[in-house]
Design an enzyme around this catalytic site. Structure first.
Site, PDB file in Angstrom:
ATOM      1  CG  ASP A 188      -2.068   0.956   1.130  1.00 21.59           C
ATOM      2  OD1 ASP A 188      -1.953   1.963   0.394  1.00 21.59           O
ATOM      3  OD2 ASP A 188      -3.092   0.733   1.804  1.00 21.59           O
ATOM      4  NE  ARG A 232      -4.597   2.969  -0.227  1.00 16.75           N
ATOM      5  CZ  ARG A 232      -5.678   2.245   0.005  1.00 16.75           C
ATOM      6  NH1 ARG A 232      -6.836   2.596  -0.520  1.00 16.75           N
ATOM      7  NH2 ARG A 232      -5.613   1.167   0.756  1.00 16.75           N
TER       8      ARG A 232
END
Length: 192
Positions: free
Chosen positions: A126, A128
């Site tokens: 991930d 983000r």
């Protein structure tokens, strides 16, 4: 709000109800990125909030490989009734971008799970960053919220800016996303 430029507000009638929209342009060293907030005109001091990362394949094309499109639709439906906002972040493919996401999908077609595929093309599970969402919450003066999520990383990120109560958002599994949802639960700690 040093790194944000804020647009005017506009009305957005949808199949879920009447919303307003406002765009936040994030300025960074690698250019700018536009994020969208979709909200009901008069939300409460404890609104429903959905922090949603862009998923072109799920949100616009109805992909069944993920739960993104279903989660966004469920959130918009609830928010239209109860009041609140969707913060739509331009972080396609958990932050790896559309081009890389398609390459990761090709690896998933060969039997690798979503995390393995990301790692095989040089990314973390991930990528983000939710700090921009915190700035958006501050803009709307949100100090308390009911966050529609199953992702503990989103909860932790937004707790820096406001009091967060989690409300689950469960999209039914299908034959195409069942393995993906299991990986999110077992390897990423999602509360499914």
């Amino acid at each position: 709000m040093k790194r944000l430029e804020v647009s005017n507000q506009a009305k957005l009638p949808t199949q879920f109800g009447e919303f307003c929209i406002q765009c936040f342009r994030e300025k960074g060293s690698s250019g700018s990125k536009d994020h969208l907030v979709v909200f009901t005109p008069n939300f409460s001091q404890n609104p429903l909030v959905r922090l949603h990362s862009e998923c072109l394949t799920g949100d616009a094309l109805g992909s069944q490989k993920c739960d993104c499109g279903g989660a966004l639709q469920m959130a918009l439906e609830r928010i239209s009734k109860e009041g609140g906002l969707v913060i739509y972040l331009r972080q396609e493919g958990r932050g790896i971008g559309l081009f890389n996401k398609v390459n990761a999908y090709a690896l998933q077609d060969k039997g690798y799970d979503t995390i393995q595929a990301n790692e095989m093309i040089g990314f973390k599970d991930d990528e983000r960053d939710y700090s921009i969402a915190g700035e958006i919450l501050e803009y709307y003066r949100i100090k308390k919220m009911r966050l529609l999520t199953n992702n503990p990383k989103k909860i932790a990120a937004l707790e820096k800016y406001a009091e967060v109560t989690r409300e689950s958002l469960i999209v039914c599994a299908n034959e195409h996303n069942q393995g993906y949802l299991e990986v999110k639960k077992l390897k990423m700690g999602h509360l499914l």
